[in-house]
Design an enzyme around this catalytic site. Structure first.
Site, mmCIF file in Angstrom:
data_model
loop_
_atom_site.group_PDB
_atom_site.id
_atom_site.type_symbol
_atom_site.label_atom_id
_atom_site.label_comp_id
_atom_site.label_asym_id
_atom_site.label_seq_id
_atom_site.Cartn_x
_atom_site.Cartn_y
_atom_site.Cartn_z
ATOM 1 N N HIS A 1 0.881 -1.185 0.000
ATOM 2 C CA HIS A 1 0.000 0.000 0.000
ATOM 3 C C HIS A 1 0.915 1.231 0.000
ATOM 4 O O HIS A 1 1.724 1.401 -0.890
ATOM 5 C CB HIS A 1 -0.913 -0.112 1.224
ATOM 6 C CG HIS A 1 -2.068 0.837 1.268
ATOM 7 N ND1 HIS A 1 -2.390 1.709 0.261
ATOM 8 C CD2 HIS A 1 -3.002 1.059 2.249
ATOM 9 C CE1 HIS A 1 -3.469 2.407 0.595
ATOM 10 N NE2 HIS A 1 -3.855 2.040 1.812
ATOM 11 N N ASP B 1 2.595 5.664 -6.485
ATOM 12 C CA ASP B 1 3.841 5.627 -5.709
ATOM 13 C C ASP B 1 5.103 5.649 -6.569
ATOM 14 O O ASP B 1 6.193 5.854 -6.042
ATOM 15 C CB ASP B 1 3.860 4.374 -4.818
ATOM 16 C CG ASP B 1 2.838 4.477 -3.705
ATOM 17 O OD1 ASP B 1 2.717 5.567 -3.143
ATOM 18 O OD2 ASP B 1 2.159 3.479 -3.422
ATOM 19 N N HIS C 1 -2.067 -2.347 -9.803
ATOM 20 C CA HIS C 1 -3.139 -1.802 -8.958
ATOM 21 C C HIS C 1 -4.341 -2.721 -9.014
ATOM 22 O O HIS C 1 -4.620 -3.300 -10.068
ATOM 23 C CB HIS C 1 -3.537 -0.391 -9.425
ATOM 24 C CG HIS C 1 -4.195 0.394 -8.350
ATOM 25 N ND1 HIS C 1 -5.527 0.279 -8.071
ATOM 26 C CD2 HIS C 1 -3.670 1.256 -7.452
ATOM 27 C CE1 HIS C 1 -5.803 1.074 -7.047
ATOM 28 N NE2 HIS C 1 -4.707 1.672 -6.651
HETATM 29 N N1 CMC Z 1 5.376 -6.328 -10.108
HETATM 30 C C1 CMC Z 1 5.353 -7.513 -10.724
HETATM 31 N N2 CMC Z 1 4.242 -8.218 -10.922
HETATM 32 C C2 CMC Z 1 3.106 -7.686 -10.494
HETATM 33 C C3 CMC Z 1 3.048 -6.462 -9.855
HETATM 34 C C4 CMC Z 1 4.242 -5.762 -9.657
HETATM 35 N N3 CMC Z 1 4.255 -4.601 -9.047
HETATM 36 N N4 CMC Z 1 1.781 -6.169 -9.534
HETATM 37 C C5 CMC Z 1 1.055 -7.200 -9.951
HETATM 38 N N5 CMC Z 1 1.840 -8.126 -10.534
HETATM 39 C C6 CMC Z 1 1.437 -9.404 -11.106
HETATM 40 C C7 CMC Z 1 1.367 -10.431 -10.017
HETATM 41 O O1 CMC Z 1 2.579 -11.087 -9.823
HETATM 42 C C8 CMC Z 1 0.294 -11.324 -10.541
HETATM 43 O O2 CMC Z 1 0.840 -12.137 -11.547
HETATM 44 P P1 CMC Z 1 0.391 -13.662 -11.687
HETATM 45 O O3 CMC Z 1 -1.071 -13.616 -12.014
HETATM 46 O O4 CMC Z 1 1.253 -14.167 -12.786
HETATM 47 O O5 CMC Z 1 0.649 -14.305 -10.365
HETATM 48 C C9 CMC Z 1 -0.666 -10.362 -11.229
HETATM 49 O O6 CMC Z 1 0.118 -9.258 -11.615
HETATM 50 C C10 CMC Z 1 -1.795 -9.878 -10.324
HETATM 51 O O7 CMC Z 1 -1.185 -9.319 -9.142
HETATM 52 P P2 CMC Z 1 -1.837 -9.352 -7.719
HETATM 53 O O8 CMC Z 1 -0.794 -9.049 -6.700
HETATM 54 O O9 CMC Z 1 -2.620 -10.600 -7.533
HETATM 55 O O10 CMC Z 1 -2.860 -8.164 -7.851
HETATM 56 P P3 CMC Z 1 -3.568 -7.459 -6.659
HETATM 57 O O11 CMC Z 1 -4.724 -6.753 -7.222
HETATM 58 O O12 CMC Z 1 -3.819 -8.408 -5.558
HETATM 59 O O13 CMC Z 1 -2.433 -6.485 -6.131
HETATM 60 C C11 CMC Z 1 -1.010 -4.686 -5.791
HETATM 61 C C12 CMC Z 1 -2.356 -5.137 -6.371
HETATM 62 C C13 CMC Z 1 -0.974 -3.156 -5.792
HETATM 63 C C14 CMC Z 1 -0.881 -5.182 -4.356
HETATM 64 C C15 CMC Z 1 0.125 -5.248 -6.661
HETATM 65 O O14 CMC Z 1 0.043 -4.747 -7.962
HETATM 66 C C16 CMC Z 1 1.497 -4.957 -6.062
HETATM 67 O O15 CMC Z 1 1.947 -5.688 -5.180
HETATM 68 N N6 CMC Z 1 2.175 -3.874 -6.525
HETATM 69 C C17 CMC Z 1 3.440 -3.474 -5.926
HETATM 70 C C18 CMC Z 1 3.211 -2.674 -4.658
HETATM 71 C C19 CMC Z 1 2.695 -1.297 -4.930
HETATM 72 O O16 CMC Z 1 3.197 -0.589 -5.790
HETATM 73 N N7 CMC Z 1 1.710 -0.888 -4.135
HETATM 74 C C20 CMC Z 1 1.110 0.448 -4.244
HETATM 75 C C21 CMC Z 1 -0.303 0.344 -4.716
HETATM 76 S S1 CMC Z 1 -0.998 1.906 -5.287
HETATM 77 C C22 CMC Z 1 -0.913 2.991 -3.981
HETATM 78 C C23 CMC Z 1 -1.654 2.538 -2.782
HETATM 79 O O17 CMC Z 1 -2.853 2.284 -2.812
HETATM 80 O O18 CMC Z 1 -1.032 2.472 -1.738
#
Ligand code: CMC
Length: 383
Positions: free
Chosen positions: A229, A320, A269
């Site tokens: 987050h 971010d 996201h």
């Molecule tokens: N880098 C690499 N792969 C990613 C990333 C990333 N940043 N984000 C998503 N993916 C991939 C993930 O590995 C998965 O692939 P697979 O289906 O092959 O396993 C797929 O995309 C779906 O990802 P997820 O984690 O299941 O998606 P989610 O909706 O649960 O997670 C998230 C959203 C924001 C937690 C995730 O994109 C992430 O961990 N991003 C990095 C952390 C980040 O930048 N967070 C800030 C979010 S925006 C500001 C805020 O609200 O705080």
């Protein structure tokens, strides 16, 4: 009559509550396909171009923009509320210099409850005044801790100045220029509100138990701290600095991470399936500032990382990603970035608190039990 769910009959669970609509709100709207964000009717682009953070606070607490007198009144109240109570100052002075700033912020906000009246008054104005008090003090807490841990004196806020101005002034000990104040104000506007993210959900869940606003904001700060987050902005900067330290090629660095199934912070996201509109706005700011402050290489690496993430994974940057280089170019230490996010998002958290309190129902979902049942008791000596 409240509905009852039988978890045997309803075994479906939504991991991470994905796609679940838990509340209605007038605070913000996100179109994840189009990359649109609206705060209480106004697009983020309109607000970025025209509003001040103070106007956005009013908007999120009242669902409309203030007239001049209302804005002056809110600005004055914020200015009068910036100073910290002595016990909080003592805590900041006494806590470890190596404490994480987000942990200090969380504890200090929790302590603020002790110097406020207990919530007996349910009037909206009473809640807004509490939101003003917390919002005013968070930048003071962050700046005070940063100065103390660097062996410097705490600086008292200046009257008749904005939240953005005062934060930079209290942090650096010198008055910021007009452009720096404007950039900080923009960052505060862009981070203020964002639907049912984890920290806002946490705050609303706490509010739903009829706990006070300090408890809700303290919980929200805890939720924001995590790298998935708000903690992502700090992680983005650490990644760029690691690339710099090691002399790595940013494209290879990202490819290696992806090959190792690691996440790249500042990308992806739950809601946006295109570029986060806040990232679009911060990208421009990052480009301008990085150039002006001699950090152009960091910006160029960011662009290379963006392209690599798009071509390798079709994943776009979130808020971010570019905020990290914006803050870095302003000379702010990476471990304060998430605190700045919190100092802005408190306006949205408290707006949601007020909304929840006015139409409350206890947040109480169910869990699907996957453990054993009816086990025989085994005396401790026989286990
Ligand atoms: N880098 C690499 N792969 C990613 C990333 C990333 N940043 N984000 C998503 N993916 C991939 C993930 O590995 C998965 O692939 P697979 O289906 O092959 O396993 C797929 O995309 C779906 O990802 P997820 O984690 O299941 O998606 P989610 O909706 O649960 O997670 C998230 C959203 C924001 C937690 C995730 O994109 C992430 O961990 N991003 C990095 C952390 C980040 O930048 N967070 C800030 C979010 S925006 C500001 C805020 O609200 O705080």
């Amino acid at each position: 009559m409240a509905e009852e769910f039988d978890t045997d009959k309803y075994p479906h669970i939504n991991q991470g509550l994905a796609g679940i609509v838990a509340f209605s709100t007038t605070k913000s709207f996100i179109d994840g396909q189009k990359g649109e964000l609206i705060y209480a009717g106004y697009t983020i682009e309109t607000l970025a171009e025209n509003a001040s953070f103070e106007e956005v606070c009013f908007l999120l607490w009242n669902d409309r923009l203030p007239n001049q007198q209302e804005l002056d009144d809110l600005t004055r109240k914020l200015q009068q509320s910036r100073s910290l109570p002595e016990p909080v100052l003592n805590y900041i002075r006494d806590t470890s210099d190596t404490a994480e700033p987000m942990s200090v912020l969380r504890t200090a906000v929790s302590m603020l409850a002790d110097s406020h009246e207990v919530d007996t008054d349910k009037a909206k104005v009473f809640r807004i005044n509490k939101a003003i008090s917390i919002t005013a003090k968070m930048p003071t807490i962050i700046a005070a801790f940063d100065r103390i841990r660097n062996g410097k004196d705490i600086i008292e806020p200046l009257d008749s100045k904005s939240t953005a101005f005062n934060f930079l002034y209290m942090l650096n000990g010198e008055e910021p220029g007009e452009q720096a104040e404007k950039t900080m104000d923009l960052c505060l506007i862009l981070h203020a509100e964002h639907g049912m993210n984890a920290s806002t959900f946490t705050g609303r869940a706490i509010c739903s138990t009829e706990a006070d606003m300090f408890s809700a904001v303290t919980g929200s700060i805890g939720a924001l701290k995590g790298p998935l987050h708000g903690g992502a902005n700090q992680a983005v900067m650490n990644m760029l600095l690691e690339i710099e330290d090691k002399g790595d090629d940013p494209v290879e660095y990202i490819k290696e991470r992806l090959a190792g199934k690691e996440k790249v912070m500042g990308f992806g996201h739950r809601v946006y399936k295109t570029m986060d509109p806040r990232a679009r706005l911060l990208r421009k700011e990052s480009k301008r500032l990085s150039k002006e402050t001699g950090h152009e290489e960091l910006y160029n690496w960011s662009e290379a990382i963006l392209e690599t993430m798009k071509s390798e994974k079709d994943i776009d940057p979130n808020v971010d990603f570019f905020s990290a280089t914006v803050y870095y170019s302003m000379g702010i230490k990476p471990d304060l970035y998430t605190c700045i996010f919190a100092a802005s998002r408190v306006s949205g958290w408290t707006g949601h608190y007020i909304e929840q309190a006015e139409n409350n129902r206890l947040v109480r979902p169910r869990a699907l039990y996957t453990g054993e049942k009816n086990l025989d008791w085994v005396p401790v000596e026989d286990r």
